[in-house]
Design a protein around this motif. Sequence first.
Motif, PDB file in Angstrom:
ATOM      1  N   CYS A 564       0.849  -1.201   0.000  1.00  0.00           N
ATOM      2  CA  CYS A 564       0.000   0.000   0.000  1.00  0.00           C
ATOM      3  C   CYS A 564       0.885   1.252   0.000  1.00  0.00           C
ATOM      4  N   GLN A 566       0.233   4.235   1.113  1.00  0.00           N
ATOM      5  CA  GLN A 566       0.100   5.095   2.295  1.00  0.00           C
ATOM      6  C   GLN A 566       0.607   4.385   3.557  1.00  0.00           C
ATOM      7  N   CYS A 580      -7.217   4.323  -6.564  1.00  0.00           N
ATOM      8  CA  CYS A 580      -7.791   5.658  -6.317  1.00  0.00           C
ATOM      9  C   CYS A 580      -8.161   6.254  -7.657  1.00  0.00           C
ATOM     10  N   ASP A 585      -3.113   5.658  -8.037  1.00  0.00           N
ATOM     11  CA  ASP A 585      -2.273   4.740  -7.263  1.00  0.00           C
ATOM     12  C   ASP A 585      -3.124   3.661  -6.614  1.00  0.00           C
ATOM     13  N   PHE A 587      -4.076   1.390  -3.249  1.00  0.00           N
ATOM     14  CA  PHE A 587      -4.115   1.454  -1.797  1.00  0.00           C
ATOM     15  C   PHE A 587      -4.897   0.263  -1.276  1.00  0.00           C
ATOM     16  N   CYS A 591      -7.140   2.542   3.628  1.00  0.00           N
ATOM     17  CA  CYS A 591      -6.566   3.795   3.152  1.00  0.00           C
ATOM     18  C   CYS A 591      -7.361   4.391   2.001  1.00  0.00           C
ATOM     19  N   SER A 592      -8.351   3.674   1.435  1.00  0.00           N
ATOM     20  CA  SER A 592      -9.153   4.191   0.326  1.00  0.00           C
ATOM     21  C   SER A 592     -10.626   3.922   0.555  1.00  0.00           C
ATOM     22  N   ARG A 606     -14.378   5.709  -5.341  1.00  0.00           N
ATOM     23  CA  ARG A 606     -13.367   5.455  -4.321  1.00  0.00           C
ATOM     24  C   ARG A 606     -12.174   6.408  -4.502  1.00  0.00           C
ATOM     25  N   CYS A 608      -8.458   7.879  -2.300  1.00  0.00           N
ATOM     26  CA  CYS A 608      -7.554   7.678  -1.161  1.00  0.00           C
ATOM     27  C   CYS A 608      -7.714   8.818  -0.160  1.00  0.00           C
ATOM     28  N   ASP A 609      -7.076   8.678   0.991  1.00  0.00           N
ATOM     29  CA  ASP A 609      -7.236   9.657   2.069  1.00  0.00           C
ATOM     30  C   ASP A 609      -6.602  11.006   1.711  1.00  0.00           C
ATOM     31  N   CYS A 611      -6.023  12.269  -1.344  1.00  0.00           N
ATOM     32  CA  CYS A 611      -6.827  12.935  -2.377  1.00  0.00           C
ATOM     33  C   CYS A 611      -8.144  13.435  -1.769  1.00  0.00           C
TER      34      CYS A 611
END
Length: 624
Positions: A564, A566, A580, A585, A587, A591-592, A606, A608-609, A611
């Motif tokens: 992952c 992140q 994402c 990327d 994840f 984390c997504s 969906r 990511c955190d 973004c």
Amino acid sequence: MASVSMAALTGDHDVRNYSALKYHTMEERANLMNMMKLSIKVLIQAALSLGRTLDSDFPPLQQFFVVMEHCLKHGLKVKKSFIGQSKSFFGPLELVEKLCPEALDIATSVKNLPELKTAVGRGRAWLYLALMQKKLADYLKVLLDHKHLLSEFYEPDALMMEEEGAVIVGLLVGLNVIDANLCLKGEDLDSQVGVIDFSLYLKDTQNNDDLKQDGGITAVLDQKHYVEELNRHLSCTVGDLQSKIDCLEKTNSKLQEELAAATDRISSLQEEQQQLKQQNELIRERSEKSVEVTKQDTKVELDTYKQSRQGLDEMYTDVWKQLKEEKRIRMELEKELELQIGMKTEMEIAMKLLEKDTHEKQDTLVALRQQLEEVKAINLQMFHKSQNSDSSLQVKKETISSFEGKTHEMLSTMKQMEERLQHAEKAQQVAEEKCNRMKQEFAGKIEAWRQHITQLDSQCSALEKELKSEKEQRQTLQRELHQEKDTTALLKTELQQVEGLKKELRKLQDEKRQLEKICEEQEQALQEMGLHLSQSKLKMEDIKEVNKALKGHTWLKDDEATHCKQCEKEFSISRRKHHCRNCGDIFCNTCSSNELALPSYPKPVRVCDTCHTLLLQRCSSNST
């Protein structure tokens, strides 16, 4: 000149011998062919009259095989080998296996029969199997088509090499009507004696119309005497068979007594075995009790009397010896039990063999009873025929006696009329008119008697015509019976075909059901595939729109990311990969887990955190 004359004489003698031999072989071929015609005719008539499958004990079938064997043996060459000279008809029959592949089953089955020891027995077994398959004529026709191969086994004047062989093969085609169920016993086939019984071919060749004459009655009486003689011979054979049956019953009773004695002996042995077991158990209990007592004694003595230890050791050794002896006795008893069990198994085997013998003897008794019933039926038929002939004779005698009585009555009346005429002549002068009247009455009575006689003649002729019509009706009824039997056989075959068709229908219905199930499963699979395809199309459209949204961002492949981005945790079966839709990327799920609506795709996707935070900040700055 003398030498020339001697050569001429010897040449003439050789020619005469050759012509005589040739004539003799021609006569043999003709006689064998006639016998084959008669045997096949008798066999077919007997089979059609019985209307059932023929057994190997059927006399016409036995005679057919004897005549067939003589035909195949005619003109055989003697083959020399290191064992000796051999002359059997099984040699040419073995060629059928090479010429016709359908005969492989017969050849293998004949070779696999372990009880057959001679070539004659194998040849007879081959003929039995070919007749049961209804292909005897086809196999012999194949042999006749290859006469260059038959010349190794037969002389050129043999029956199988001449035209008579082809005629016999044509006659054998008629045997396809017969159904046979023959038993192949090696002892019977090897030791059979081929003797022709000509009594089977002696038949009533006269017509029913000849019985009206005096010669027909004598012929019926001769046949009756012949049948009575046959019955006497059969009764003698039945008496011999009954004596054999009595002997067999005596032997059976003896064997049963022996079996009873053996069973009693087995029961006594079993009782002895039980007694021995009880004795063994008692000995074991006593030994265990004695051992326990000795152990207690030893313990007490060890506690109380340490000084007397040596004596106790001696007692212990004695007890140990006693145990060893008891174990030895036990082993001997077990060996005796094993011997008794072996004797019991042998007695059981003997019982089974005796049961088999009794069953076989019962089968022979049943066969003999069947033969007795057939003989009784023949006797009844002949008795009925004799009764019919006696009744017809009595009827004719009664008619003759009635005619004689009538003639006597006519003579008496004639005498009375003559006396009256004498009296009338004396009194002619007195009563001429009365004489004329009497003459007229006499003429009327004579005419009446003549008319009565003509009526009797007409009644006799009518009765004879009625007899002829009844005989014709009987013949027509017999023909109708044969036709009905044929129709019933055809109906049975059609029923069997219908049953086979029903079975095929059931099989086809089962196959149809299976195919319908397969079609339903395939339709369900197609529907599922359609759903998957529609979902995959929607996903592809989502991916395309996300790619449009990403524009400059790169969409990572699944193979390129192992951790992952992140939290840097390694992906596994439980921790799956997720893209994402903003940065592209990969994840993990934690984390997504956020979803937002992107400008290119209004639905929540969906993200990511990182973004998610950036997009929220942009939205807040734009709103201010």
